[in-house]
Scaffold this motif. Structure first.
Motif, mmCIF file in Angstrom:
data_model
loop_
_atom_site.group_PDB
_atom_site.id
_atom_site.type_symbol
_atom_site.label_atom_id
_atom_site.label_comp_id
_atom_site.label_asym_id
_atom_site.label_seq_id
_atom_site.Cartn_x
_atom_site.Cartn_y
_atom_site.Cartn_z
ATOM 1 N N GLN A 78 27.571 7.551 13.822
ATOM 2 C CA GLN A 78 28.926 7.717 13.308
ATOM 3 C C GLN A 78 29.353 6.430 12.614
ATOM 4 O OE1 GLN A 78 30.663 9.313 17.198
ATOM 5 N NE2 GLN A 78 31.951 10.359 15.697
ATOM 6 N N VAL A 79 30.320 6.578 11.733
ATOM 7 C CA VAL A 79 30.866 5.414 11.037
ATOM 8 C C VAL A 79 31.737 4.628 12.007
ATOM 9 C CG1 VAL A 79 32.342 4.614 9.159
ATOM 10 C CG2 VAL A 79 30.795 6.566 8.799
ATOM 11 N N LYS A 80 31.412 3.351 12.187
ATOM 12 C CA LYS A 80 32.194 2.470 13.069
ATOM 13 C C LYS A 80 33.277 1.731 12.311
ATOM 14 C CE LYS A 80 33.185 0.017 16.770
ATOM 15 N NZ LYS A 80 34.228 -0.847 16.184
ATOM 16 N N ALA A 81 32.970 1.333 11.065
ATOM 17 C CA ALA A 81 33.940 0.558 10.281
ATOM 18 C C ALA A 81 33.589 0.647 8.806
ATOM 19 C CB ALA A 81 33.958 -0.901 10.735
ATOM 20 N N LEU A 82 34.622 0.463 7.975
ATOM 21 C CA LEU A 82 34.446 0.366 6.524
ATOM 22 C C LEU A 82 34.353 -1.115 6.191
ATOM 23 C CD1 LEU A 82 37.149 2.956 5.341
ATOM 24 C CD2 LEU A 82 34.842 3.368 6.240
ATOM 25 N N ARG A 83 33.201 -1.580 5.775
ATOM 26 C CA ARG A 83 32.979 -2.999 5.547
ATOM 27 C C ARG A 83 33.608 -3.470 4.233
ATOM 28 N NH1 ARG A 83 28.171 -5.662 7.615
ATOM 29 N NH2 ARG A 83 27.822 -6.260 5.427
ATOM 30 N N GLU A 84 33.865 -4.754 4.179
ATOM 31 C CA GLU A 84 34.491 -5.328 2.988
ATOM 32 C C GLU A 84 33.604 -5.205 1.758
ATOM 33 O OE1 GLU A 84 37.593 -6.443 2.563
ATOM 34 O OE2 GLU A 84 37.922 -5.731 4.613
ATOM 35 N N ASP A 85 32.282 -5.072 1.940
ATOM 36 C CA ASP A 85 31.376 -4.958 0.794
ATOM 37 C C ASP A 85 31.154 -3.503 0.371
ATOM 38 O OD1 ASP A 85 29.876 -4.054 2.896
ATOM 39 O OD2 ASP A 85 28.234 -5.493 2.688
ATOM 40 N N GLY A 86 31.881 -2.562 0.972
ATOM 41 C CA GLY A 86 31.749 -1.165 0.591
ATOM 42 C C GLY A 86 30.644 -0.427 1.324
ATOM 43 N N ARG A 87 30.035 -1.090 2.278
ATOM 44 C CA ARG A 87 29.023 -0.427 3.090
ATOM 45 C C ARG A 87 29.632 -0.025 4.442
ATOM 46 N NH1 ARG A 87 23.296 -2.998 0.986
ATOM 47 N NH2 ARG A 87 23.904 -2.868 -1.216
ATOM 48 N N LEU A 88 28.895 0.724 5.222
ATOM 49 C CA LEU A 88 29.444 1.292 6.448
ATOM 50 C C LEU A 88 28.739 0.721 7.667
ATOM 51 C CD1 LEU A 88 29.541 5.044 5.325
ATOM 52 C CD2 LEU A 88 31.408 3.378 5.247
ATOM 53 N N GLY A 161 36.953 9.610 0.550
ATOM 54 C CA GLY A 161 37.158 10.445 1.734
ATOM 55 C C GLY A 161 36.328 10.017 2.922
ATOM 56 N N VAL A 162 35.745 8.806 2.867
ATOM 57 C CA VAL A 162 34.949 8.295 3.978
ATOM 58 C C VAL A 162 35.872 7.623 4.987
ATOM 59 C CG1 VAL A 162 33.100 6.732 4.661
ATOM 60 C CG2 VAL A 162 32.962 7.966 2.478
ATOM 61 N N GLY A 163 35.687 7.949 6.269
ATOM 62 C CA GLY A 163 36.557 7.380 7.287
ATOM 63 C C GLY A 163 35.812 7.051 8.560
ATOM 64 N N ILE A 164 36.437 6.257 9.390
ATOM 65 C CA ILE A 164 35.864 5.896 10.685
ATOM 66 C C ILE A 164 35.680 7.157 11.531
ATOM 67 C CG2 ILE A 164 36.350 4.694 12.865
ATOM 68 C CD1 ILE A 164 37.759 2.530 11.135
ATOM 69 N N GLY A 165 34.531 7.256 12.165
ATOM 70 C CA GLY A 165 34.217 8.425 12.981
ATOM 71 C C GLY A 165 33.454 9.509 12.255
ATOM 72 N N ASP A 166 33.314 9.403 10.943
ATOM 73 C CA ASP A 166 32.537 10.412 10.219
ATOM 74 C C ASP A 166 31.101 10.432 10.742
ATOM 75 O OD1 ASP A 166 34.697 11.041 8.658
ATOM 76 O OD2 ASP A 166 33.987 10.004 6.852
ATOM 77 N N HIS A 167 30.549 11.633 10.858
ATOM 78 C CA HIS A 167 29.182 11.777 11.334
ATOM 79 C C HIS A 167 28.192 11.370 10.245
ATOM 80 C CE1 HIS A 167 29.401 13.718 15.320
ATOM 81 N NE2 HIS A 167 30.582 14.119 14.898
ATOM 82 N N VAL A 168 27.088 10.784 10.702
ATOM 83 C CA VAL A 168 25.985 10.424 9.824
ATOM 84 C C VAL A 168 24.742 11.157 10.326
ATOM 85 C CG1 VAL A 168 24.519 8.558 8.965
ATOM 86 C CG2 VAL A 168 26.981 8.173 9.321
ATOM 87 N N VAL A 169 24.166 11.992 9.480
ATOM 88 C CA VAL A 169 22.968 12.743 9.863
ATOM 89 C C VAL A 169 21.752 12.067 9.233
ATOM 90 C CG1 VAL A 169 24.237 14.890 10.143
ATOM 91 C CG2 VAL A 169 23.184 14.393 7.950
#
Length: 374
Positions: A78-88, A161-169
């Protein structure tokens, strides 16, 4: 009894299951798919509120029923944080090492829809970071998801539309080799589910009615520890879990034949049920071995912890590099399928188990060492 496991059918079903993403928490679509496959076999899928499946293979009696359980959920993130460099930044779903995440192709399920990307260490370029790439630490705090879109800051991610908690498969990367090896992520436990389907098909084709009802159960949250907790029924007296065996140095599991677990980290499995399975293998020439798993639990543990009073056992297919870049052999899957089918059709050996509570009459015995003379 002439019972045949259709290996081609098993492989087709496994390929279809692996193609459907189903990390814990995102299992709806695979439940739709599996319910349809059970319908093709003439079985009705009954779903719990969250989506675990129970289907009944009707027998001549219902009290003291048997059950076979496998799980459709897999590892993920899952997405933990939106990083300052645009990565997750990521956290794992289930227990798996970030060293096996590095380099994986993946999809984040954003509000706007799926977005593709790659999981990488932050120091991903030897041309830039030199030897520092080789000495970088390993762990979920040291990988990121790079999305294949032009984005370089949190605002850009939010606009997508990317947010914290989004699932990553995680892509399975499946290969079926001509020599019978199957290499893929998520073989735990989709290979077990495919073996269950092949066993059900073999029973259907044989046309025999089991002595007891046998419930075939497919859970959706085993990887986080509570898969079978809400899936049992009062009539079920014995439960055989189907999952991966750990083929590794120091283990007796194998990529060939059935590996029957004698114990896992929660303790020994039921003495009588486990030996029944071993005897079925011996009597029907099913290749097998026994093993003990120290860092492992399955659906049987969650059923017992939820208060189910039943005998439990665990049959497995040997997996090399479990929870990593997994490999199995078709021989193990067909062996597991045959054992499950023969278990479902086997005679009743402990009639007393038909009752939840009873007196001492008919209760089982175990061999014990003779006392020494004083």
């Amino acid at each position: 009894m002439s019972l045949k496991i259709d290996a081609d059918y098993l492989c087709r079903e496994l390929a279809a299951l692996l193609a459907i993403p189903s990390p814990t928490g995102m299992t709806d679509e695979i439940i739709h798919h599996l319910s349809g496959r059970l319908g093709d076999l003439g079985l009705e899928a009954t779903l719990t509120r969250r989506g675990a499946i129970r289907t009944r293979l009707a027998g001549r009696a219902s009290e003291g029923a048997r059950a076979v359980v496998g799980h459709v959920d897999t590892l993920g993130a899952q997405v933990k944080a939106l990083r300052e460099d645009g990565r997750l930044a990521l956290v794992p779903v289930g227990h798996w090492s970030a060293r096996f995440a590095e380099g994986a192709r993946a999809t984040v399920i954003a509000e706007s829809g799926p977005i593709r990307g790659t999981i990488l260490p932050p120091l991903a370029s030897g041309h830039t970071f030199g030897e520092a790439v080789d000495s970088a630490p390993i762990g979920w705090d040291h990988v990121v998801l790079r999305l294949d879109v032009p984005v370089s800051d949190p605002a850009g991610l939010e606009a997508l539309g990317v947010g914290i908690g989004d699932h990553v498969v995680i892509d399975p990367g499946t290969e079926f080799m001509p020599n019978g090896y199957i290499v893929s992520r998520h073989l735990d436990d989709k290979a077990g589910v495919a073996a269950m389907l092949a066993a059900l098909r073999a029973i259907r084709d044989l046309g025999e009615v089991p002595a007891l009802d046998c419930w075939w159960i497919f859970t959706i949250a085993e990887e986080v520890g509570h898969g079978a907790a809400g899936a049992m029924l009062p009539d079920i007296a014995s439960l055989v879990a189907v999952d991966n065996g750990t083929t590794a140095p120091g283990q007796n599991s194998s990529e060939y034949g059935v590996t029957i677990a004698m114990a896992d980290q929660t303790g020994p499995f039921d003495w009588h049920l486990t030996r029944k399975l071993v005897d079925l293998c011996r009597n029907h020439a099913i290749p097998h071995q026994k093993d003990v798993f120290r860092y492992y639990r399955s659906d049987s543990a969650s059923a017992l912890e939820a208060g189910a009073d039943l005998r439990t056992a665990l049959v497995t297919f040997g997996v090399d590099a479990s929870h990593g870049y997994e490999r199995i052999h078709l021989n193990a899957l067909t062996s597991v399928a045959e054992l499950l089918a023969r278990y479902s059709l086997s005679p009743v050996e402990i009639p007393r188990d038909a009752r939840a509570l009873a007196g001492l009459t008919g209760f089982t015995h175990q061999p014990v060492a003779a006392p020494e003379d004083e």
